[in-house]
Design a protein around this motif. Structure first.
Motif, PDB file in Angstrom:
ATOM      1  N   GLU A  56       0.826  -1.206   0.000  1.00  0.00           N
ATOM      2  CA  GLU A  56       0.000   0.000   0.000  1.00  0.00           C
ATOM      3  C   GLU A  56       0.860   1.256   0.000  1.00  0.00           C
ATOM      4  OE1 GLU A  56      -3.310   2.285   2.715  1.00  0.00           O
ATOM      5  OE2 GLU A  56      -3.188   0.108   2.862  1.00  0.00           O
ATOM      6  N   LEU A  57       1.859   1.286   0.860  1.00  0.00           N
ATOM      7  CA  LEU A  57       2.670   2.487   1.017  1.00  0.00           C
ATOM      8  C   LEU A  57       3.546   2.758  -0.204  1.00  0.00           C
ATOM      9  CD1 LEU A  57       3.044   4.517   3.358  1.00  0.00           C
ATOM     10  CD2 LEU A  57       5.151   3.292   3.895  1.00  0.00           C
ATOM     11  N   ALA A  58       4.246   1.718  -0.675  1.00  0.00           N
ATOM     12  CA  ALA A  58       5.196   1.902  -1.777  1.00  0.00           C
ATOM     13  C   ALA A  58       4.613   1.511  -3.135  1.00  0.00           C
ATOM     14  CB  ALA A  58       6.464   1.083  -1.508  1.00  0.00           C
ATOM     15  N   LYS A  59       3.336   1.094  -3.131  1.00  0.00           N
ATOM     16  CA  LYS A  59       2.678   0.653  -4.372  1.00  0.00           C
ATOM     17  C   LYS A  59       3.455  -0.492  -5.028  1.00  0.00           C
ATOM     18  CE  LYS A  59      -0.362   4.001  -4.053  1.00  0.00           C
ATOM     19  NZ  LYS A  59      -1.116   3.849  -2.848  1.00  0.00           N
ATOM     20  N   THR A  60       3.988  -1.388  -4.190  1.00  0.00           N
ATOM     21  CA  THR A  60       4.748  -2.538  -4.682  1.00  0.00           C
ATOM     22  C   THR A  60       3.778  -3.601  -5.187  1.00  0.00           C
ATOM     23  OG1 THR A  60       6.380  -2.092  -2.953  1.00  0.00           O
ATOM     24  CG2 THR A  60       6.533  -4.222  -4.056  1.00  0.00           C
ATOM     25  N   PRO A  61       3.961  -4.102  -6.399  1.00  0.00           N
ATOM     26  CA  PRO A  61       3.073  -5.146  -6.924  1.00  0.00           C
ATOM     27  C   PRO A  61       3.178  -6.451  -6.114  1.00  0.00           C
ATOM     28  CG  PRO A  61       4.380  -4.151  -8.688  1.00  0.00           C
ATOM     29  CD  PRO A  61       4.938  -3.655  -7.393  1.00  0.00           C
ATOM     30  N   LEU A  62       2.103  -7.212  -6.101  1.00  0.00           N
ATOM     31  CA  LEU A  62       2.010  -8.454  -5.330  1.00  0.00           C
ATOM     32  C   LEU A  62       3.176  -9.396  -5.600  1.00  0.00           C
ATOM     33  CD1 LEU A  62       0.457 -10.413  -3.459  1.00  0.00           C
ATOM     34  CD2 LEU A  62      -0.795 -11.166  -5.491  1.00  0.00           C
ATOM     35  N   GLU A  63       3.425  -9.720  -6.863  1.00  0.00           N
ATOM     36  CA  GLU A  63       4.481 -10.689  -7.185  1.00  0.00           C
ATOM     37  C   GLU A  63       5.860 -10.190  -6.738  1.00  0.00           C
ATOM     38  OE1 GLU A  63       3.769 -13.732  -7.958  1.00  0.00           O
ATOM     39  OE2 GLU A  63       1.649 -13.227  -8.171  1.00  0.00           O
ATOM     40  N   THR A  64       6.085  -8.892  -6.857  1.00  0.00           N
ATOM     41  CA  THR A  64       7.362  -8.312  -6.433  1.00  0.00           C
ATOM     42  C   THR A  64       7.535  -8.448  -4.929  1.00  0.00           C
ATOM     43  OG1 THR A  64       7.301  -6.737  -8.258  1.00  0.00           O
ATOM     44  CG2 THR A  64       8.773  -6.207  -6.420  1.00  0.00           C
ATOM     45  N   VAL A  65       6.495  -8.129  -4.176  1.00  0.00           N
ATOM     46  CA  VAL A  65       6.609  -8.207  -2.723  1.00  0.00           C
ATOM     47  C   VAL A  65       6.784  -9.650  -2.262  1.00  0.00           C
ATOM     48  CG1 VAL A  65       4.218  -8.354  -1.858  1.00  0.00           C
ATOM     49  CG2 VAL A  65       5.860  -6.962  -0.659  1.00  0.00           C
ATOM     50  N   ILE A  66       6.113 -10.586  -2.891  1.00  0.00           N
ATOM     51  CA  ILE A  66       6.296 -12.000  -2.533  1.00  0.00           C
ATOM     52  C   ILE A  66       7.732 -12.423  -2.808  1.00  0.00           C
ATOM     53  CG2 ILE A  66       5.698 -14.374  -3.189  1.00  0.00           C
ATOM     54  CD1 ILE A  66       2.781 -13.385  -3.461  1.00  0.00           C
ATOM     55  N   ARG A  67       8.258 -12.052  -3.973  1.00  0.00           N
ATOM     56  CA  ARG A  67       9.655 -12.380  -4.309  1.00  0.00           C
ATOM     57  C   ARG A  67      10.624 -11.779  -3.296  1.00  0.00           C
ATOM     58  NH1 ARG A  67       8.367 -11.433  -9.410  1.00  0.00           N
ATOM     59  NH2 ARG A  67       9.266  -9.361  -9.437  1.00  0.00           N
ATOM     60  N   GLU A  68      10.420 -10.491  -2.965  1.00  0.00           N
ATOM     61  CA  GLU A  68      11.299  -9.818  -2.012  1.00  0.00           C
ATOM     62  C   GLU A  68      11.252 -10.479  -0.641  1.00  0.00           C
ATOM     63  OE1 GLU A  68      10.311  -5.672  -1.798  1.00  0.00           O
ATOM     64  OE2 GLU A  68      10.983  -5.287  -3.857  1.00  0.00           O
ATOM     65  N   PHE A  69      10.063 -10.779  -0.165  1.00  0.00           N
ATOM     66  CA  PHE A  69       9.944 -11.395   1.146  1.00  0.00           C
ATOM     67  C   PHE A  69      10.571 -12.788   1.154  1.00  0.00           C
ATOM     68  CE2 PHE A  69       7.538  -7.859   2.433  1.00  0.00           C
ATOM     69  CZ  PHE A  69       7.380  -7.921   3.808  1.00  0.00           C
ATOM     70  N   ARG A  70      10.368 -13.545   0.094  1.00  0.00           N
ATOM     71  CA  ARG A  70      10.981 -14.880   0.027  1.00  0.00           C
ATOM     72  C   ARG A  70      12.503 -14.785  -0.030  1.00  0.00           C
ATOM     73  NH1 ARG A  70       6.957 -18.463  -3.474  1.00  0.00           N
ATOM     74  NH2 ARG A  70       5.862 -19.313  -1.681  1.00  0.00           N
ATOM     75  N   ALA A  71      13.016 -13.866  -0.807  1.00  0.00           N
ATOM     76  CA  ALA A  71      14.458 -13.765  -1.012  1.00  0.00           C
ATOM     77  C   ALA A  71      15.184 -13.163   0.182  1.00  0.00           C
ATOM     78  CB  ALA A  71      14.745 -12.933  -2.265  1.00  0.00           C
ATOM     79  N   TYR A  72      14.553 -12.229   0.888  1.00  0.00           N
ATOM     80  CA  TYR A  72      15.279 -11.498   1.921  1.00  0.00           C
ATOM     81  C   TYR A  72      14.651 -11.583   3.305  1.00  0.00           C
ATOM     82  CZ  TYR A  72      17.145  -9.502  -2.363  1.00  0.00           C
ATOM     83  OH  TYR A  72      17.693  -9.349  -3.603  1.00  0.00           O
ATOM     84  N   ARG A  73      13.425 -11.180   3.411  1.00  0.00           N
ATOM     85  CA  ARG A  73      12.832 -10.988   4.728  1.00  0.00           C
ATOM     86  C   ARG A  73      12.486 -12.274   5.466  1.00  0.00           C
ATOM     87  NH1 ARG A  73       9.889  -5.548   5.619  1.00  0.00           N
ATOM     88  NH2 ARG A  73      10.883  -4.290   4.050  1.00  0.00           N
ATOM     89  N   LEU A  74      11.965 -13.258   4.789  1.00  0.00           N
ATOM     90  CA  LEU A  74      11.540 -14.465   5.490  1.00  0.00           C
ATOM     91  C   LEU A  74      12.701 -15.171   6.180  1.00  0.00           C
ATOM     92  CD1 LEU A  74       8.915 -15.918   2.974  1.00  0.00           C
ATOM     93  CD2 LEU A  74       8.493 -14.554   5.016  1.00  0.00           C
ATOM     94  N   GLU A  75      13.882 -15.049   5.626  1.00  0.00           N
ATOM     95  CA  GLU A  75      15.058 -15.685   6.234  1.00  0.00           C
ATOM     96  C   GLU A  75      15.719 -14.793   7.281  1.00  0.00           C
ATOM     97  OE1 GLU A  75      17.776 -17.194   3.350  1.00  0.00           O
ATOM     98  OE2 GLU A  75      16.221 -18.330   2.315  1.00  0.00           O
ATOM     99  N   GLU A  76      15.576 -13.477   7.149  1.00  0.00           N
ATOM    100  CA  GLU A  76      16.248 -12.545   8.056  1.00  0.00           C
ATOM    101  C   GLU A  76      15.564 -12.411   9.401  1.00  0.00           C
ATOM    102  OE1 GLU A  76      16.658  -8.794   6.156  1.00  0.00           O
ATOM    103  OE2 GLU A  76      17.955  -9.587   4.573  1.00  0.00           O
ATOM    104  N   GLY A  77      14.303 -12.783   9.513  1.00  0.00           N
ATOM    105  CA  GLY A  77      13.569 -12.602  10.757  1.00  0.00           C
ATOM    106  C   GLY A  77      12.835 -11.278  10.767  1.00  0.00           C
TER     107      GLY A  77
END
Length: 151
Positions: A23-44
């Protein structure tokens, strides 16, 4: 809490964060899923090591909220105090309510009390004020309304 429940709690936190980012950055769904899988889900969470999130639940909630957002938003609006609209609510709280409402409406294999309790805890984690109580009341009322519909 069992490992699966812990993994779902973490997945819910990430889903709220992802919706907020979308919502804030207008990030598309597929992009945010990719980003979270690649970086955030593993980082905590915020650099704090956590148990592994339930990635499937994270994606189910995120995709479900996006796919059913109109229905979800109407349901939430129907449970807000008179004169309030979802669009007037803080964007983080909006993400919490949307995730909780999606699970209540569409993931019928999960106990409603567990969904309400978890998202209430999430709200308390983000806010020090009345938002946790509001989340609890709204999701609890929504869950009771769904029970009445099924009778």
């Amino acid at each position: 809490m069992s490992g699966q429940q812990d993994a779902r709690v973490i997945a819910r936190l990430f889903a709220v964060q992802a919706l907020y980012q979308m919502e804030l950055a207008k990030t598309p769904l597929e992009t945010v899923i990719r980003e979270f899988r690649a970086y955030r889900l593993e980082e905590g969470l915020d650099g704090i090591s956590t148990d592994e999130p339930d990635e499937a639940h994270f994606e189910t909630v995120l995709r479900g909220v996006v796919e059913h957002q109109t229905v979800i938003d109407r349901r939430i609006d129907g449970h807000l105090s008179q004169g309030w609209k979802l669009s007037r609510i803080d964007s983080t709280l909006r993400a919490i309510l949307r995730c909780g409402a999606f699970e209540l409406l569409f993931l019928t294999d999960i106990p409603r009390k567990a969904i309400t309790s978890c998202y209430t805890d999430v709200a308390h984690g983000f806010f020090d004020g009345p938002e946790g109580g509001m989340t609890n009341a709204l999701l609890d009322n929504m869950a009771r309304g769904l029970e009445d519909e099924r009778i």
